[in-house]
Design an enzyme around this catalytic site. Structure first.
Site, PDB file in Angstrom:
ATOM      1  N   LYS A  45       4.847  16.733   3.534  1.00 57.19           N
ATOM      2  CA  LYS A  45       3.797  16.017   4.276  1.00 57.19           C
ATOM      3  C   LYS A  45       4.293  14.612   4.629  1.00 57.19           C
ATOM      4  CE  LYS A  45       1.738  14.664  -0.175  1.00 57.19           C
ATOM      5  NZ  LYS A  45       0.643  14.883  -1.125  1.00 57.19           N
ATOM      6  N   ARG A 139     -11.000  15.631  -6.760  1.00 57.96           N
ATOM      7  CA  ARG A 139     -10.689  15.340  -5.357  1.00 57.96           C
ATOM      8  C   ARG A 139     -11.169  16.543  -4.553  1.00 57.96           C
ATOM      9  NH1 ARG A 139      -4.571  13.675  -3.621  1.00 57.96           N
ATOM     10  NH2 ARG A 139      -4.166  15.874  -4.086  1.00 57.96           N
ATOM     11  N   HIS A 167      -4.530  20.529  -9.446  1.00 60.33           N
ATOM     12  CA  HIS A 167      -3.709  19.322  -9.282  1.00 60.33           C
ATOM     13  C   HIS A 167      -4.001  18.390 -10.454  1.00 60.33           C
ATOM     14  CE1 HIS A 167      -1.165  16.686  -6.985  1.00 60.33           C
ATOM     15  NE2 HIS A 167      -2.074  15.758  -6.838  1.00 60.33           N
ATOM     16  N   ARG A 226       5.101  22.253  -6.881  1.00 61.75           N
ATOM     17  CA  ARG A 226       4.918  21.556  -5.596  1.00 61.75           C
ATOM     18  C   ARG A 226       5.551  20.156  -5.641  1.00 61.75           C
ATOM     19  NH1 ARG A 226      -0.711  22.901  -6.623  1.00 61.75           N
ATOM     20  NH2 ARG A 226      -0.947  20.676  -6.986  1.00 61.75           N
ATOM     21  N   TYR A 270       6.397 -18.225   9.179  1.00 60.52           N
ATOM     22  CA  TYR A 270       4.970 -18.475   9.421  1.00 60.52           C
ATOM     23  C   TYR A 270       4.298 -19.113   8.203  1.00 60.52           C
ATOM     24  CZ  TYR A 270       5.116 -15.310  13.480  1.00 60.52           C
ATOM     25  OH  TYR A 270       5.389 -14.710  14.674  1.00 60.52           O
ATOM     26  N   CYS A 318       7.995 -11.327   8.750  1.00 63.89           N
ATOM     27  CA  CYS A 318       7.360 -11.226  10.070  1.00 63.89           C
ATOM     28  C   CYS A 318       7.284  -9.750  10.494  1.00 63.89           C
ATOM     29  CB  CYS A 318       8.157 -12.004  11.113  1.00 63.89           C
ATOM     30  SG  CYS A 318       8.580 -13.684  10.619  1.00 63.89           S
ATOM     31  N   MET A 319       6.689  -9.494  11.639  1.00 65.31           N
ATOM     32  CA  MET A 319       6.525  -8.110  12.072  1.00 65.31           C
ATOM     33  C   MET A 319       7.873  -7.432  12.295  1.00 65.31           C
ATOM     34  SD  MET A 319       4.316  -6.473  15.207  1.00 65.31           S
ATOM     35  CE  MET A 319       2.680  -6.867  14.673  1.00 65.31           C
ATOM     36  N   ASP A 320       8.828  -8.151  12.855  1.00 63.92           N
ATOM     37  CA  ASP A 320      10.100  -7.532  13.248  1.00 63.92           C
ATOM     38  C   ASP A 320      11.330  -8.180  12.605  1.00 63.92           C
ATOM     39  OD1 ASP A 320       8.424  -6.267  15.292  1.00 63.92           O
ATOM     40  OD2 ASP A 320       8.474  -8.266  16.193  1.00 63.92           O
TER      41      ASP A 320
HETATM   42  C1  LIG Z   1       1.389  15.159  -2.361  1.00 60.81           C
HETATM   43  C2  LIG Z   1       1.082  16.311  -3.247  1.00 60.81           C
HETATM   44  C3  LIG Z   1       2.078  16.877  -4.065  1.00 60.81           C
HETATM   45  C4  LIG Z   1       3.461  16.262  -4.226  1.00 60.81           C
HETATM   46  O1  LIG Z   1       3.386  15.171  -5.117  1.00 60.81           O
HETATM   47  P1  LIG Z   1       4.677  14.384  -5.627  1.00 60.81           P
HETATM   48  O2  LIG Z   1       4.150  13.404  -6.619  1.00 60.81           O
HETATM   49  O3  LIG Z   1       5.259  13.700  -4.447  1.00 60.81           O
HETATM   50  O4  LIG Z   1       5.609  15.384  -6.205  1.00 60.81           O
HETATM   51  C5  LIG Z   1       1.767  18.038  -4.758  1.00 60.81           C
HETATM   52  N1  LIG Z   1       0.517  18.583  -4.695  1.00 60.81           N
HETATM   53  C6  LIG Z   1      -0.477  18.045  -3.955  1.00 60.81           C
HETATM   54  C7  LIG Z   1      -1.813  18.683  -3.944  1.00 60.81           C
HETATM   55  C8  LIG Z   1      -0.236  16.874  -3.230  1.00 60.81           C
HETATM   56  O5  LIG Z   1      -1.227  16.324  -2.515  1.00 60.81           O
END
Ligand SMILES: *Cc1c(COP(=O)(O)O)cnc(C)c1O
Length: 379
Positions: A45, A139, A167, A226, A270, A318-320
């Site tokens: 992601k 969540r 999770h 995951r 700045y 700064c931004m850049d």
């Molecule tokens: C983002 C996410 C992960 C991965 O988490 P890491 O800490 O980067 O390994 C796994 N499961 C779910 C549901 C997530 O949202």
């Protein structure tokens, strides 16, 4: 410019380097810790945490990873368009309006609860789903003892349950009460799994562990893990993770634009928050907060590497652009390479150090890296 061996960006102002050999190393390190039968569902992601989702997924595919997870349908479709034909699970809550896209692109969807399942079911699209069980994160998901709601999902004629997921809320912590909490989350999940199995349901694939849970709880039994951040080799807190030698995949570099001496009593950048108390040689670097260098690290003592030596960021970012004190470093000039994250010969600034300065975690630093930075892939 001699201090960095590889300089693929020619004269680019700022860029991200992605070391594919480190990615492969991390995959095999993580695989080596898995029980037989358990596989990696790679979390890609947020553009693979700033590393470039298409390139990273393709490399992971070659390294034997066949299952991927993203947060949104849009991210999944981009992966399909990049040519990825593997299984992709969308973990975020997808609107019923997008059910057709899930089916069209052969994507699997995590359902948040019975209502979400009902709405998806009513669209008529035939969907493969995983059910989220909320064992304590609070969540997304269904309470583990709410069997009626879970069974209602199995009864949806257009949804095919292919997995169950949960999770963990604090898998990174080695604090005793957090460990007890994580283990209790696991037990609740397994109780639900076993209750469903006892009633004759095929629960499909089980998965629960993000990176820290993989590292800290290798005994948990599952079909998939995951991992996200561990694939990228940037664990955020050295004190909590048992790091098995993962290698950072990403480096962040930029070039010096200008070098000059300024007098004592002059302010830099700045807001005039920094003033010199001695003659100072300053270097202006072509990278800023629009590239993902957090503005809040201004004035915190944050450092970068130049000619393999540490230099302080002075004044507001700064931004850049940002400015460095390079008084102590000889022969600094325009086009010299500055390393904000990564190795420069003898020294290294890990993403962990960078994140600590910004009072955040490596996930946050990596996924904010600017879209305008070219990504350069090293084989
Ligand atoms: C983002 C996410 C992960 C991965 O988490 P890491 O800490 O980067 O390994 C796994 N499961 C779910 C549901 C997530 O949202």
């Amino acid at each position: 410019m001699t201090s960095i061996g590889l300089n693929p960006a020619d004269d680019g102002r700022a860029w991200v380097e992605i070391d594919m050999s480190a990615l492969r190393h991390n995959v095999s390190t993580i695989k080596g810790r898995l029980a037989p039968g358990c596989e990696i569902m790679a979390v890609v992601k947020a553009d693979a945490y700033g590393h470039g989702a298409a390139e990273i997924s393709s490399q992971l595919r070659q390294a034997g990873v066949n299952t991927f997870a993203v947060a949104t349908v849009g991210e999944a479709i981009q992966l399909r368009e990049s040519g990825l034909d593997s299984e992709i699970l969308v973990m975020g809550c997808t609107s019923p309006q997008d059910a057709g896209l899930l089916a069209e692109h052969n994507l699997k969807q995590v359902v948040a609860d019975g209502k979400h399942a009902k709405l998806l079911n009513e669209t008529g699209s035939k969907l493969a789903i995983h059910i989220a069980i909320d064992t304590g994160m609070h969540r997304l998901g269904i309470e583990p003892d709410n069997m009626a709601e879970i069974e209602g999902i199995f009864a949806c004629e257009n949804l095919k349950v292919e997995g169950l997921a949960t999770h963990f809320a604090a898998p990174d912590s080695l604090d005793e009460s957090d460990i007890a909490f994580t283990r209790a989350q696991y037990d609740k999940f397994m109780d639900t799994v076993n209750a469903l199995k006892g009633k004759g349901y095929n629960v499909g694939k089980l998965h629960m562990q993000s990176s820290y849970a993989v590292l800290n709880y290798p005994d948990f039994k599952c079909d998939f893990i995951r991992p996200g951040i561990s694939l990228y080799g940037a664990l955020h807190n050295a004190s909590t993770a048992k790091n098995p030698g993962l290698r950072p995949v990403l480096s962040l570099r930029a070039r010096v634009a200008q070098v000059r001496w300024i007098k004592p009593g002059e302010s830099v950048s700045y807001g005039r928050t920094f003033s010199t108390t001695r003659p100072m040689k300053i270097a202006t670097v072509s990278i800023g907060y629009a590239d993902g260098v957090p503005r809040q690290i201004s004035g915190t003592g944050a450092q970068v590497l130049i000619h393999s030596q540490r230099a302080l960021i002075i004044g507001r970012i700064c931004m850049d652009m940002l400015m460095l004190d390079v008084t102590h470093i000889d022969h600094v000039g325009p086009l010299d390479i500055v390393t904000l994250i990564g190795r420069d010969v003898a020294d290294e600034i890990r993403c962990e150090e960078f994140a600590m300065r910004a009072d955040t975690i490596t996930h946050d630093v990596l996924c904010r890296l600017g879209q305008r930075l070219p990504r350069i892939y090293l084989p």
